[in-house]
Design an enzyme around this catalytic site. Sequence first.
Site, PDB file in Angstrom:
ATOM      1  N   LYS A 152       4.652  -7.299  -5.022  1.00 37.41           N
ATOM      2  CA  LYS A 152       5.624  -6.211  -5.177  1.00 37.41           C
ATOM      3  C   LYS A 152       6.373  -6.050  -3.869  1.00 37.41           C
ATOM      4  O   LYS A 152       5.898  -6.395  -2.777  1.00 37.41           O
ATOM      5  CB  LYS A 152       4.933  -4.901  -5.572  1.00 37.41           C
ATOM      6  CG  LYS A 152       3.876  -4.389  -4.576  1.00 37.41           C
ATOM      7  CD  LYS A 152       4.386  -3.593  -3.406  1.00 37.41           C
ATOM      8  CE  LYS A 152       3.273  -3.094  -2.500  1.00 37.41           C
ATOM      9  NZ  LYS A 152       3.756  -2.564  -1.200  1.00 37.41           N
ATOM     10  N   ASP A 190      -2.218   1.322  -4.934  1.00 43.71           N
ATOM     11  CA  ASP A 190      -1.210   0.464  -5.562  1.00 43.71           C
ATOM     12  C   ASP A 190      -1.694  -0.180  -6.854  1.00 43.71           C
ATOM     13  O   ASP A 190      -0.882  -0.714  -7.620  1.00 43.71           O
ATOM     14  CB  ASP A 190      -0.783  -0.652  -4.595  1.00 43.71           C
ATOM     15  CG  ASP A 190       0.098  -0.148  -3.469  1.00 43.71           C
ATOM     16  OD1 ASP A 190       0.541   1.019  -3.524  1.00 43.71           O
ATOM     17  OD2 ASP A 190       0.336  -0.919  -2.519  1.00 43.71           O
TER      18      ASP A 190
END
Length: 289
Positions: free
Chosen positions: A13, A138
């Site tokens: 990401k 996350d």
Amino acid sequence: MSSTLMHCPAPAKLNLFLHVTGRRADGYHLLQTAFQLIDRSDMLDFESRTDGKIVRSNDIPDVPAASDLIVRAAQLLQQATGCPSGVNLTLHKILPMGGGLGGGSSDAATTLMALNHLWRTGLSRQQLMELGLQLGADVPFFIFGENAFAEGVGEKLQSIQTPECWFVVIEPGVHIPTPAIFSAKELTRDTKPVRIADFSSNAEMHWKNDLQTVACALFPEVENAVRWLSQFGNAKMTGSGSCVFCAFPDEASASRVIMQIPDRWTAWKAKSLIRHPMTELLQKENLVC
């Protein structure tokens, strides 16, 4: 149902922006960010076992099996569901550690998604996200599986649309421990909160990463990478570092920049993704069950 799942992607990401808006009483920082999935991934293989043992079948430098997030994710799912099965885990590591790309969290998320399927534990996406939060802030995003506007400690997620583009990513060659950034006295912790409505596809790449100033002061090579890449666009650091990225409208533009990057840095290009590639893989698996 198959007893194996092979070549399962755990994508990286990028944080298109990252603002620190406050700090909770327990010390966790309150954040706002936009998560962007990209098509560069670690890969994992899973082979179900009947003896209940969870075994990482390959060595990862500087990551003991007992503390590896993929092992911990498998153990957590096993304990939460009472599943009697075990698994052989193989992690093909591509994403750098300490790079701000979410590699460890993504590995854990893919492990939870794959084993939920392989072990037939039947948890919903929301239940998997709640488990994942125990492993790291996350992890829920990767299980969420779409580009997202995130708040809280990163667990409050809303789906967003982001432009299709290519990214050039530079690995400056330093490993940044996240606690070193968040514990720095110089860190800005009072950025004014924004609304998801403020975040538009035309403006997203011009927002800042509040962690970048601290990281650049502690690790000059990050600042060097930001400065070099900024000649081609709005370059910034992702997460708590150390990787630096810049967006480009097409692959050819990204490739031209890659050709110019100084030899002292590792660099690569990656395409933006709309959704997590595990979604399609598991859908294919279900079709043959």
